[in-house]
Motif scaffolding. Structure first.
Motif, short mmCIF file in Angstrom:
data_model
loop_
_atom_site.label_atom_id
_atom_site.label_comp_id
_atom_site.label_asym_id
_atom_site.label_seq_id
_atom_site.Cartn_x
_atom_site.Cartn_y
_atom_site.Cartn_z
N ARG A 73 0.91 -1.55 0.43
CA ARG A 73 0.08 -0.04 0.22
C ARG A 73 0.89 1.12 0.07
NH1 ARG A 73 -4.73 0.79 -2.96
NH2 ARG A 73 -5.63 1.84 -0.98
N LEU A 74 0.71 1.84 -0.62
CA LEU A 74 1.60 3.28 -0.97
C LEU A 74 0.91 4.81 -1.26
CD1 LEU A 74 3.74 4.71 -3.08
CD2 LEU A 74 2.91 4.15 -5.03
N ARG A 75 1.80 6.22 -0.51
CA ARG A 75 0.95 7.30 -0.10
C ARG A 75 2.52 8.22 -0.82
NH1 ARG A 75 -3.21 5.18 -0.57
NH2 ARG A 75 -4.26 5.04 1.64
N LYS A 76 1.18 8.83 -2.09
CA LYS A 76 2.57 9.20 -2.83
C LYS A 76 2.55 10.96 -2.56
CE LYS A 76 4.33 6.58 -6.75
NZ LYS A 76 5.59 6.82 -6.65
N PHE A 90 7.82 9.94 -1.50
CA PHE A 90 6.37 8.22 -1.45
C PHE A 90 6.82 7.45 0.66
CE2 PHE A 90 10.00 6.76 -3.74
CZ PHE A 90 9.94 5.73 -3.20
N GLU A 91 5.91 6.97 0.91
CA GLU A 91 5.90 6.02 1.51
C GLU A 91 5.31 4.66 1.42
OE1 GLU A 91 4.12 7.09 5.67
OE2 GLU A 91 5.22 7.94 5.01
N TYR A 92 5.85 3.50 1.39
CA TYR A 92 4.88 2.61 1.12
C TYR A 92 5.22 1.23 2.33
CZ TYR A 92 8.29 0.36 -1.66
OH TYR A 92 9.09 -0.68 -1.91
N GLU A 93 4.29 0.38 3.33
CA GLU A 93 4.17 -0.26 3.53
C GLU A 93 3.42 -2.13 2.63
OE1 GLU A 93 3.24 2.48 7.94
OE2 GLU A 93 1.17 1.03 6.92
N TRP A 94 4.23 -2.98 3.46
CA TRP A 94 3.74 -4.32 3.07
C TRP A 94 4.69 -5.02 3.99
CZ3 TRP A 94 8.99 -7.22 1.94
CH2 TRP A 94 9.32 -6.06 2.06
N HIS A 95 4.75 -6.26 3.84
CA HIS A 95 5.20 -7.21 4.61
C HIS A 95 5.84 -8.63 3.95
CE1 HIS A 95 1.68 -10.53 4.52
NE2 HIS A 95 1.08 -9.83 4.53
N PHE A 102 6.96 -4.30 7.01
CA PHE A 102 7.93 -2.51 6.26
C PHE A 102 7.80 -1.65 6.40
CE2 PHE A 102 9.99 -6.56 5.54
CZ PHE A 102 11.12 -6.91 6.27
N ARG A 103 7.79 -0.20 6.54
CA ARG A 103 7.29 1.33 5.98
C ARG A 103 9.08 1.01 5.04
NH1 ARG A 103 6.76 4.16 9.77
NH2 ARG A 103 4.87 2.57 9.75
N SER A 104 8.74 1.39 3.62
CA SER A 104 9.53 1.73 2.81
C SER A 104 8.97 3.46 2.62
CB SER A 104 9.63 0.83 2.16
OG SER A 104 9.42 -0.17 1.77
N TYR A 105 10.48 4.21 2.26
CA TYR A 105 10.42 5.31 2.56
C TYR A 105 11.46 6.23 0.89
CZ TYR A 105 9.47 6.52 6.73
OH TYR A 105 8.60 5.83 8.32
#
Length: 139
Positions: A73-76, A90-95, A102-105
Motif C-alpha cells: 500500500r503506497l502514498r505519494k 513516497f512511503e509504502y507498507e508491505w509484509h 516494513f515501511r519503505s520511504y
C-alpha cells in the motif's frame, strides 16, 4: 498509434498533483501491466540498485516485487515540478511471507515526454522494519 497519458507537460501545480495521484492509484492496483502503460516503450528506470529499460522489464520487475511485497500500500506526495519533470516523496507498507512488516520511504524523480508518458524514473528507497501495530497506511 502513439500512446497518450494526460495531463501533458508543461505541468502546473494542479496537473502535477493529478499525475502524482494517477501514479499512486495505478501502483496501488498492483497490476504491473496497468502501471507499465504510464511509461514510454523505452523508459529508463533506476529503482534502488536495479536498472531497467522498457515496459517489458518494468512489468517483470513489478510482478516479482509484488510477489515478495505482500499487501503493498503506497502514498505519494508532490514535492516539486518543472515543465516536464516531477519530484515526489513516497512511503509504502508491505509484509513478507513471514508476516514481517516494513515501511519503505523514498524519493522519485520523473521526466515525461510530450505525450505525458514517463520516459525516466529514478527512485531512491530505504526500508524500515515495523510491527503490524505501527502501520499507518490502511489496506
Amino acid at each position: 498509434m502513439t500512446d497518450k497519458r494526460p495531463p501533458f507537460p508543461p505541468f502546473t501545480a494542479g496537473t502535477a498533483r493529478e499525475k502524482v495521484q494517477a501514479a499512486e492509484d495505478a501502483w496501488n492496483s498492483r497490476d504491473p501491466e496497468r502501471v507499465a502503460l504510464a511509461y514510454t516503450e523505452d523508459s529508463e528506470w533506476r529503482n534502488r540498485d536495479t536498472f531497467l529499460r522498457g515496459r517489458a522489464q518494468i512489468v517483470e520487475f513489478l510482478r516479482d516485487k509484488w510477489r515478495r511485497e505482500l499487501d503493498y500500500r503506497l502514498r505519494k506526495e508532490l514535492w516539486a515540478f518543472t515543465d516536464n519533470r516531477i519530484a515526489v516523496r513516497f512511503e509504502y507498507e508491505w509484509h513478507d511471507e513471514a508476516d514481517q512488516w516494513f515501511r519503505s520511504y523514498g524519493n522519485e524523480n520523473w521526466e515525461f515526454d510530450e505525450n505525458g508518458l514517463m520516459r525516466r524514473r529514478y527512485a531512491s528507497i530505504n526500508d524500515l522494519t515495523i510491527s503490524a501495530d505501527e502501520r499507518r497506511i490502511a489496506l
